[in-house]
Design a protein around this motif. Structure first.
Motif, mmCIF file in Angstrom:
data_model
loop_
_atom_site.group_PDB
_atom_site.id
_atom_site.type_symbol
_atom_site.label_atom_id
_atom_site.label_comp_id
_atom_site.label_asym_id
_atom_site.label_seq_id
_atom_site.Cartn_x
_atom_site.Cartn_y
_atom_site.Cartn_z
ATOM 1 N N SER A 147 -15.358 -24.429 -27.876
ATOM 2 C CA SER A 147 -14.871 -24.244 -26.509
ATOM 3 C C SER A 147 -14.993 -22.800 -26.058
ATOM 4 C CB SER A 147 -13.397 -24.664 -26.397
ATOM 5 O OG SER A 147 -13.207 -25.995 -26.786
ATOM 6 N N GLY A 148 -15.173 -21.882 -27.019
ATOM 7 C CA GLY A 148 -15.135 -20.466 -26.674
ATOM 8 C C GLY A 148 -13.710 -20.039 -26.403
ATOM 9 N N ALA A 149 -13.559 -19.066 -25.525
ATOM 10 C CA ALA A 149 -12.230 -18.559 -25.208
ATOM 11 C C ALA A 149 -11.447 -19.564 -24.370
ATOM 12 C CB ALA A 149 -12.347 -17.235 -24.450
ATOM 13 N N MET A 150 -10.157 -19.735 -24.695
ATOM 14 C CA MET A 150 -9.280 -20.534 -23.841
ATOM 15 C C MET A 150 -8.994 -19.743 -22.563
ATOM 16 S SD MET A 150 -5.535 -22.222 -24.577
ATOM 17 C CE MET A 150 -4.881 -20.742 -25.342
ATOM 18 N N ILE A 151 -9.248 -20.348 -21.423
ATOM 19 C CA ILE A 151 -9.063 -19.685 -20.134
ATOM 20 C C ILE A 151 -7.608 -19.851 -19.709
ATOM 21 C CG2 ILE A 151 -9.820 -19.611 -17.727
ATOM 22 C CD1 ILE A 151 -12.500 -20.815 -18.730
ATOM 23 N N SER A 152 -6.983 -18.726 -19.347
ATOM 24 C CA SER A 152 -5.542 -18.719 -19.073
ATOM 25 C C SER A 152 -5.239 -17.836 -17.875
ATOM 26 C CB SER A 152 -4.793 -18.180 -20.303
ATOM 27 O OG SER A 152 -3.425 -17.948 -20.012
ATOM 28 N N TYR A 180 -11.998 -10.260 -28.652
ATOM 29 C CA TYR A 180 -12.428 -11.141 -29.733
ATOM 30 C C TYR A 180 -13.066 -12.424 -29.200
ATOM 31 C CZ TYR A 180 -9.231 -8.356 -32.680
ATOM 32 O OH TYR A 180 -8.584 -7.351 -33.338
ATOM 33 N N GLY A 181 -12.642 -12.859 -28.007
ATOM 34 C CA GLY A 181 -13.132 -14.123 -27.482
ATOM 35 C C GLY A 181 -12.217 -15.290 -27.766
ATOM 36 N N VAL A 182 -10.929 -15.017 -28.026
ATOM 37 C CA VAL A 182 -9.955 -16.096 -28.223
ATOM 38 C C VAL A 182 -9.421 -16.576 -26.878
ATOM 39 C CG1 VAL A 182 -7.739 -16.719 -29.252
ATOM 40 C CG2 VAL A 182 -9.325 -15.232 -30.491
ATOM 41 N N GLY A 183 -9.133 -15.649 -25.981
ATOM 42 C CA GLY A 183 -8.637 -15.994 -24.653
ATOM 43 C C GLY A 183 -9.413 -15.260 -23.578
ATOM 44 N N ALA A 184 -9.343 -15.805 -22.363
ATOM 45 C CA ALA A 184 -9.952 -15.168 -21.193
ATOM 46 C C ALA A 184 -8.968 -15.300 -20.046
ATOM 47 C CB ALA A 184 -11.280 -15.822 -20.835
ATOM 48 N N ILE A 185 -8.449 -14.186 -19.552
ATOM 49 C CA ILE A 185 -7.462 -14.218 -18.474
ATOM 50 C C ILE A 185 -8.186 -14.270 -17.135
ATOM 51 C CG2 ILE A 185 -5.545 -12.988 -17.399
ATOM 52 C CD1 ILE A 185 -5.039 -11.697 -20.151
ATOM 53 N N ALA A 186 -7.844 -15.262 -16.329
ATOM 54 C CA ALA A 186 -8.499 -15.460 -15.038
ATOM 55 C C ALA A 186 -7.483 -15.988 -14.045
ATOM 56 C CB ALA A 186 -9.669 -16.443 -15.168
ATOM 57 N N ASP A 187 -7.372 -15.331 -12.881
ATOM 58 C CA ASP A 187 -6.445 -15.744 -11.829
ATOM 59 C C ASP A 187 -7.216 -15.988 -10.547
ATOM 60 O OD1 ASP A 187 -3.796 -15.396 -13.151
ATOM 61 O OD2 ASP A 187 -4.493 -13.327 -13.332
ATOM 62 N N LEU A 209 -8.744 -24.952 -20.708
ATOM 63 C CA LEU A 209 -7.817 -24.141 -19.935
ATOM 64 C C LEU A 209 -6.397 -24.378 -20.444
ATOM 65 C CD1 LEU A 209 -10.312 -24.181 -17.923
ATOM 66 C CD2 LEU A 209 -8.612 -24.004 -16.091
ATOM 67 N N ALA A 210 -5.539 -23.396 -20.236
ATOM 68 C CA ALA A 210 -4.116 -23.549 -20.533
ATOM 69 C C ALA A 210 -3.407 -24.012 -19.265
ATOM 70 C CB ALA A 210 -3.525 -22.233 -21.022
ATOM 71 N N ALA A 211 -2.806 -25.204 -19.317
ATOM 72 C CA ALA A 211 -2.170 -25.782 -18.131
ATOM 73 C C ALA A 211 -0.652 -25.652 -18.148
ATOM 74 C CB ALA A 211 -2.552 -27.265 -18.008
ATOM 75 N N GLY A 212 -0.091 -25.215 -19.271
ATOM 76 C CA GLY A 212 1.363 -25.118 -19.339
ATOM 77 C C GLY A 212 1.811 -24.279 -20.504
ATOM 78 N N GLY A 213 3.126 -24.162 -20.662
ATOM 79 C CA GLY A 213 3.696 -23.322 -21.695
ATOM 80 C C GLY A 213 3.303 -23.763 -23.088
#
Length: 437
Positions: A147-152, A180-187, A209-213
């Motif tokens: 999946s690559g980085a989880m987009i959050s 590192y490529g674990v997460g990608a912050i996008a707003d 994508l991260a949809a919740g807590g």
């Protein structure tokens, strides 16, 4: 470990009973011919083959031949390091730690294969180079769907920054997790589009994508919902342009329902869902990629009294209810491990599968971890890096096979001890273990 013999291109499994990935019963005595990387023929009659050095005969003596197992929610980069803080806190570890973590990921991938898991969907982490090394034969490991980085969003489950790193400005450096490529912050829609396209450019087979807590994340309580419908839809549209799909980390009804309305095709976790949410998932044909989270010895390690531990207990309390709803509404359900920050647990992957008999029969459990998980992998469409049918023992399917010393439909705990009970492990027609030779 027996590495593949490049001189062999035909393997005949003689006198085996077959669990084909779908039937609740084993076949009678059967012979299976593998040529190159595919199952060429399945017959109750003897299969004539040339007696030459390119053919290997394996006498199964009535043992069980079954498809290779599939982990639909793995984190190879995050399994091998003990503790999240060691990775993501500013200045922690540096390049030496990163290299050690990559070596641990390589070791985990080999162990995964030797535990009988021939395929895995990696659900956040920089495993593109690891996948390449496995596919090129430089390293023994499972087939990988990265999946690559989880987009959050900012403050979301994939935002691993500390408060000292806020606020972000146009000149701020990326956090360690982003580097590192674990997460990608996008707003916002434009940033979500960019982050999605970047993961696809790197080789993602699906988008997460991260949809919740989340339990592991520090700043977001479980009840919070993350991303708007428009933001989800941006990722869904960008993934659809590449003929693949979006899956989301989500526990709660609001988070799940918002994602589904935007076209998301799979929910990771879902332990806190309610009945209307389960009905919606069933109506829309959305997958539930769930893990058997319980408050037991297999739980991911968090300090007692910590926020993560409290959240973990809340999630584990919902597991029985969620599996009950999944069965009641016949939701398409996948199985995965979600092992995090616990190198020792990687050796117990099979036990995380066998414990599923708390909710399902052994045949249903094994079908979920083979045929059903393979159907989820196939949703990547043209982005699927391994064209062909997986998760079944049938003519024309890819030859990912296990020979089991016993009947796992009668005793599923056999998969808890792969070192003794998996006599042969084959991936892509190549034998990585053979205790019968």
């Amino acid at each position: 470990m027996n590495f593949p013999n490049p001189g062999i291109n035909r393997v005949v499994f003689q006198n085996v009973r077959v669990f084909d990935g779908t039937s609740p019963r084993l076949s009678g005595p059967t012979n299976v011919l593998v040529i190159d990387n595919k199952i060429e023929r399945i017959s109750t009659s003897p299969i004539p083959v040339p007696a030459d050095l390119r053919t290997l005969l394996i006498n199964g003596e009535g043992k069980v031949l079954m498809p290779g197992l599939i982990d639909a929610h793995a984190h190879l980069f995050l399994e091998g390091v003990a503790g999240q803080a060691a990775l993501f806190e500013a200045g922690a570890g540096g390049d030496a730690l990163v290299q050690r973590v990559f070596r641990a990921a390589a070791e985990s991938s080999t162990q995964m294969l030797m535990n009988g898991f021939t395929s895995a969907r990696d659900m956040a982490g920089p495993v593109f180079d690891l996948k390449k090394a496995i596919d090129q034969g430089q390293l023994a490991g499972p087939r990988l769907w990265p999946s690559g980085a989880m987009i959050s969003q900012t403050s979301g489950h994939g935002d691993f920054r500390t408060l000292d790193e806020l606020p972000r400005t146009p000149t701020s450096e990326l956090s360690l997790a982003e580097k590192y490529g674990v997460g990608a912050i996008a707003d916002g829609v434009p940033e979500v589009l960019r982050a999605t396209r970047e993961q696809l450019m790197r080789g993602a087979t699906q988008i997460k994508l991260a949809a919740g807590g989340g339990v592991a994340s520090v700043y977001d309580p479980l009840d919070v919902s993350q991303y708007t419908e428009d933001e989800f839809r941006a990722a869904v549209d960008a993934a659809a342009d590449w003929n693949t799909y979006v899956t989301v980390h989500a526990y709660t009804p609001r988070a799940i329902q918002t994602a589904i309305r935007a076209g998301v095709k799979c929910i990771e976790h879902g332990q806190l869902m309610d009945e209307p949410t389960a009905r919606l998932m069933a109506e829309k044909g959305v997958w539930l990629s769930m893990q058997p989270f319980l408050d037991d010895e297999d739980a991911n390690p968090y300090p007692e009294g910590s926020d993560s531990r409290r959240k973990q207990l809340q999630v584990s309390e919902g597991t029985d209810i969620a599996y009950g709803l999944a069965k009641k509404y016949n939701i398409k359900t996948a199985w995965g491990t979600d092992i995090l920050y616990d190198p020792e647990k990687t050796a117990r992957r099979g036990r995380l599968l066998s414990k599923m008999v708390r909710w399902y029969t052994p045949a249903e459990v094994l079908k979920m971890a083979t045929h059903d998980n393979a159907e989820l992998l196939a949703m990547a469409g043209p982005r699927n890096p391994y064209p062909g049918k997986l998760g079944v023992v049938e003519e024309g399917a890819l030859a990912d096979l296990l020979l089991v010393n016993g009947d796992p439909l009668e005793n599923i705990r056999l998969i808890d001890n792969p070192a003794e009970n998996f006599l042969v492990i084959m991936k892509d027609g190549k034998i990585y273990k053979n205790l019968l030779s």
